[in-house]
Structure formats: structure tokens, C-alpha cells
Design a protein around this motif. Structure first.
Motif, PDB file in Angstrom:
ATOM      1  N   GLY A 159       0.579  -1.342   0.156  1.00 46.22           N
ATOM      2  CA  GLY A 159       0.020   0.331  -0.122  1.00 46.22           C
ATOM      3  C   GLY A 159       0.654   1.661  -0.143  1.00 46.22           C
ATOM      4  O   GLY A 159       0.096   2.263  -0.593  1.00 46.22           O
ATOM      5  N   ARG A 160       2.453   0.783  -0.402  1.00 45.15           N
ATOM      6  CA  ARG A 160       3.267   2.006  -0.236  1.00 45.15           C
ATOM      7  C   ARG A 160       3.601   2.178  -0.789  1.00 45.15           C
ATOM      8  O   ARG A 160       4.125   1.149  -1.606  1.00 45.15           O
ATOM      9  CB  ARG A 160       3.700   2.656   1.505  1.00 45.15           C
ATOM     10  N   THR A 161       4.176   3.456  -1.642  1.00 43.45           N
ATOM     11  CA  THR A 161       5.196   3.678  -2.690  1.00 43.45           C
ATOM     12  C   THR A 161       6.461   4.299  -2.856  1.00 43.45           C
ATOM     13  O   THR A 161       6.340   5.325  -1.624  1.00 43.45           O
ATOM     14  CB  THR A 161       4.564   4.842  -3.982  1.00 43.45           C
ATOM     15  N   PHE A 162       7.284   3.303  -2.893  1.00 45.33           N
ATOM     16  CA  PHE A 162       9.137   4.182  -2.243  1.00 45.33           C
ATOM     17  C   PHE A 162       9.816   3.901  -4.318  1.00 45.33           C
ATOM     18  O   PHE A 162       9.545   3.264  -5.042  1.00 45.33           O
ATOM     19  CB  PHE A 162       9.241   2.344  -1.964  1.00 45.33           C
ATOM     20  N   TYR A 163      10.596   4.974  -4.192  1.00 43.06           N
ATOM     21  CA  TYR A 163      11.144   5.238  -5.219  1.00 43.06           C
ATOM     22  C   TYR A 163      12.685   4.624  -5.318  1.00 43.06           C
ATOM     23  O   TYR A 163      13.129   4.873  -4.032  1.00 43.06           O
ATOM     24  CB  TYR A 163      10.800   6.967  -5.178  1.00 43.06           C
TER      25      TYR A 163
END
Length: 527
Positions: free
Chosen positions: A11-15
Motif C-alpha cells: 500500500g506504500r510507494t517507494f522510489y
């Protein structure tokens, strides 16, 4: 081609910063760097992560310079070769101990390791938590004296010596060993053969002072000479000549008591000539001959302006202290508050004035017989004081059988002992504490410690010689102090989602430190 790619996980976006290239005609990711989550990137852009959250300072310059010299001499591999196969661990710990003694002898091995940048470049790197005094002594516990001698012989063979002539010196105050500040101390001396250029220890042997079977200096020179063949010149201090055969033994340079040659002391200053203004500024000498030990020998009477000033200051302080004590005693007698008998007062007066040179100029007269009648008068003989300043201060009398040596070389040979003594005092401090609370200083541990100290002295004296050739006139203490001022600062930044980021930078350097930085190739060890 570089681009930022987001990956959604739970559910989280990591770049990530992704770099792509064409490989065999098809696009392929060749590198990937984690940047953090969206909130981490926003915080970084807002400047929240721009300042470090903590810093740590490590010693760098002296540690890196000594390690660079150890590597250049191939000390670790040389020790392995001297001990035989399967001794790599012993070689590593001995090399590490030499590095520690030269740069952090006032702290324990483990404490020094944590405060130095050595872990970043020392290879092979010791296991985590294995750098400690206890582990060092456990690893070296079975080393024999012949093995220690083979190690020293092998390392000294790696040192470049343009001049094959060597000096034999004795340092009676090499080290004081004790289990604690209050425990009974074991005093040790060290006899060594050193290079003529730089006083670099080549072979050495420690001995316990005051014990049974202590070999005379002359015997020690013969045994050390068997390990280091070649022409050797014995350097002796005042009174040591009785242990040597000056007529049929090796060449010698030694010191004589000034008071035994009053005719030389009264020679005018105009009879002396400058020795070498470049090497020895302010040093003059009278090069002549005199009857010494029943034979006509070459003697050199030197006068140092720096030594003269230091001795004059020291004498003025001693004379002032003795005068104050006598004045206080005189006032107490006049006031009737001191009721001690005459014999006891005479003993105290003798103790007060029995200081080097003070008894030559300060006289005291005690009148009266009974305690209430005793009076004290003191007097400073200004004529005797002026004579002392003119005839003794700043002077040293040397004797040698080297009739062809320049005066500067005679002086350098004699001063080799003082260079060694100064370095050993710096490395060992006032006393050497026991390796661990449950251990005492056995003969074996003293022998191991002596080897480590001798090797550390050899390395630092070699460094001093290199600095001198580069135009830097520094003592070993000054050299290491300048290098130690080149520190390494570790900056620790807040995490942006992964491990905390760190950055290492070196402290600013002045002109001398930069010259040393370049001389010892410290750029290779910089972060």
C-alpha cells in the motif's frame, strides 16, 4: 538513461533512481539506487535531512602515516616469513600492536581501535571485537626469545641504510613496568644497535635493572654485534666507560665529567667554532686533545646556547627555592618557634643546599649551641655564580677515537641515545600498566613489549628521517603531533527510509600538515 521508478509495496510507494542502458540491442537496468518513500523525498526537498544528526571524530593522520610505513616495509609479511607458515594471526596482531604503540600507547588496544580510522584501511581487517589487549597476549603467549629476535632481525633488514656504520647505545630507563600506580615497579633497560643516520633501532635486547646476572654494556654490545655484523661505534654516558675496553674494543663516542677537566672549562668562548649552523644552530665546539683514561685522546667541548638558557633557568629556580627555605628557617629561629637541636638543623641545611650546583654558590652558617640561641645566616657568592654560568652552563665534553669524523658527526652519534630515550619515554609514559588485572609483567611479556616498542621506535625514527630529508626538522613527538592533527570526521545523516547515511571528511590542514600528507601518501587512505 536515468529515471525515477516507483514500486508499490503493502500500500506504500517507494522510489528508486534507475539507470538503464541498451545491452545487446535491448534496454536493461544496470544500476538502481533507493531514494525512499514519498514523505522521505518531500522531507529531503524541504531541507529536513540537510544537516547531520550527529558527528564523530577519529584519529587519522598519524595512524595512516605509520600504517603506510609499515606497509611499505612489508612488516606483516616479514613477520610471517620469520615465524614460518600458519603464523599469519600472530603477524597481524604484532603489526597492529606496533601501530597502536606508535599512535595510541596511552590507551588500551580496544579503546584505541574504536577511536581511530584504522579499521577503514587496515588489511587484513581483524574480526569485530577481537582487537583487545587480552587477545593480543593470548595470541603471542608462546613466542620464544629466539623467535622475537628473528622477527626484529628480519624487519631491520628491510630498512634502507645508506651508511652501514652503526651505533651501540644503552638506554637504562627504557621502561618501568607495574601492575598499578601503587604496585612495586620493575625497571628495565634496553641495549640496542641503531643506525648512524636517524638512530633507527636495528637489533635490541631488554634487561631488568638491579637483578642478578645483568650483563655489562660491553657484553651486550658483543652479543648484539653477532646479530648485526659490521662496524659499530659504542656510545656511552658518563661513568659507563668502566664497562668497556676503550683500547682494544670497538670505536667509541662518550661523555666525560666536566669537573675532571678544569683547564678546558676555562678556555674562552672565542676558542670554539660553530659546528653546523644548519643542523645544530647555536652549537659551538672546541676540538682538541687531552689525556683521558691514561692516553691522549680526541675530546670535543661543546656549548649549546639552548642548553645554556635551560640550565640557567633551572638553576635560578633551584637557587630561589633553596634561598626561600633557608630564609624561612632563619625567621623561625629568630622568632624562637623552631626549638630543634643543632645537629638536626645542620642536617636540614645540608639537605636544602645539596642540589646540583646550588652548593657551589649558596653558603649557610649556623651560630649558637642551644636551641633558643641558634641563628642562621645565608649568603650567595655572586662571583662563584658568574663562574658557574661561564664555565659549566650549556657545555658537554665528549671523547672519541674517531679522529677523522667531523665534529657534527661526533655530536650526532652521542645524541642518538637521547633521541631513543625521548621516544621510549613518549611511547611508554611514566610506567607501563599490566596487560590485565590478573596478569603480572613476566619476563616473557616484557620481552614481547620490548620488541613492539623497538619496532614502533624504528618505524617512527624512519619517518622522522624521511621528513628531515624533505626539509622538515621535527622530533618524533612533533612529527606525530602534526600528523595527529589531521583528523577524520564522520557525519551521520538521518535515514530516508534505509540505513542512516554517513559521510567522512578530513579536517583542514596547514602547510606543514599538507607536506606530511603528501610525503607519506595519505591520499591513498583518505575517505
Amino acid at each position: 538513461m536515468a529515471s525515477i521508478v516507483g514500486k508499490r509495496i503493502n500500500g506504500r510507494t517507494f522510489y528508486y533512481l534507475v539507470r538503464s542502458e541498451r545491452v545487446d540491442g535491448a534496454p536493461k537496468i544496470v544500476s538502481q539506487r533507493y531514494l525512499g518513500a514519498a514523505e522521505d523525498l518531500a522531507a529531503a526537498l524541504d531541507g529536513a535531512a540537510g544537516l547531520p544528526e550527529s558527528t564523530r571524530h577519529l584519529t587519522f593522520g598519524d595512524v595512516a602515516a605509520v600504517w603506510s610505513t609499515l606497509e611499505r616495509l612489508q612488516v606483516r609479511r616479514t613477520i610471517e616469513g620469520a615465524l614460518g607458515p600458519r603464523r599469519a594471526k600472530i603477524a597481524m596482531y604484532l603489526t597492529l600492536a606496533v601501530l597502536h604503540r606508535a599512535t595510541g600507547s596511552c590507551t588500551g588496544l580496544a579503546e584505541w581501535w574504536k577511536s581511530a580510522a584504522a579499521a577503514r584501511f587496515v588489511r587484513p581487517r581483524p574480526p569485530a571485537g577481537a582487537v583487545s589487549d587480552e587477545e593480543f597476549w593470548r595470541v603471542t603467549r608462546r613466542l620464544t626469545r629466539p623467535q622475537l629476535e628473528r622477527i626484529e632481525d628480519a624487519v631491520s633488514a628491510r630498512i634502507d641504510l645508506p651508511d652501514p656504520t652503526t651505533l651501540a647505545v644503552d638506554v637504562p630507563n627504557f621502561a618501568t613496568y607495574a601492575e598499578s600506580d601503587t604496585a612495586d615497579a620493575t625497571l628495565a633497560g634496553l641495549s640496542a644497535i641503531v643506525s648512524r643516520d636517524g638512530a633507527i633501532p636495528l637489533v635490541s635486547r631488554a634487561y631488568l635493572r638491579g637483578g642478578h646476572g645483568v650483563e655489562p654494556f660491553g657484553v651486550a654490545v658483543e652479543r648484539l654485534g653477532a646479530r648485526r655484523p659490521g662496524e659499530v661505534t659504542v656510545v656511552f654516558d658518563t661513568g659507563q666507560h668502566a664497562q668497556l675496553d676503550l683500547d682494544s674494543g670497538p670505536h667509541f663516542v662518550g661523555a666525560l665529567p666536566l669537573g675532571d677537566f678544569p683547564d678546558l672549562l676555562t678556555r674562552p668562548a672565542s676558542a670554539r667554532r660553530a659546528v653546523d649552523p644548519g643542523r645544530y644552530p647555536g652549537l659551538t665546539a672546541l676540538d682538541t686533545r687531552a689525556t683521558v683514561f691514561g692516553a691522549s685522546r680526541r675530546v670535543v667541548l661543546t656549548h649549546s646556547a639552548r642548553l645554556h638558557a635551560a640550565q640557567a633557568r633551572s638553576f635560578a629556580q633551584a637557587l630561589s627555592g633553596a634561598t626561600r627555605q633557608l630564609d624561612g628557617l632563619a625567621l623561625a629561629l629568630a622568632a624562637g618557634s623552631n626549638r630543634r637541636p643543632r645537629e638536626q638543623l645542620l642536617t636540614d641545611i645540608a639537605r636544602i643546599t645539596r642540589v646540583r650546583w646550588v652548593d657551589r654558590v649558596l653558603s649557610a652558617r649556623l651560630s649558637g649551641t642551644r636551641p633558643g640561641e641558634l641563628r642562621l645566616e645565608s649568603h650567595i657568592d655572586q662571583t662563584a655564580r658568574a663562574r658557574l654560568d661561564e664555565e659549566f652552563f650549556g657545555k658537554q665534553l665528549l671523547v672519541t677515537d674517531h679522529d677523522d669524523w667531523p665534529v657534527a658527526d661526533v655530536v650526532a652519534a652521542y645524541r642518538a641515545r637521547y633521541h631513543l630515550d625521548s621516544t621510549f619515554r613518549m611511547l611508554n609514559g611514566s610506567f607501563v600498566a599490566a596487560p590485565a588485572p590478573r596478569w603480572d609483567w613476566s619476563e616473557h611479556r616484557i620481552a614481547v613489549h620490548s620488541l613492539v616498542s623497538a619496532l614502533a621506535t624504528a618505524v617512527t625514527h624512519l619517518m622522522r628521517r624521511e621528513a628531515d630529508r624533505a626539509g622538515l626538522d621535527l622530533s618524533v613527538r612533533e612529527l606525530l603531533d602534526q600528523l595527529a592533527r589531521i583528523g577524520e570526521t564522520v557525519l551521520r545523516y538521518p535515514s530516508t527510509g534505509g540505513r542512516p547515511r554517513t559521510r567522512r571528511i578530513l579536517t583542514a590542514r596547514d602547510a606543514t600538515q599538507q607536506q606530511l600528507f603528501d610525503l607519506f601518501g595519505l591520499a591513498a587512505y583518505a575517505p
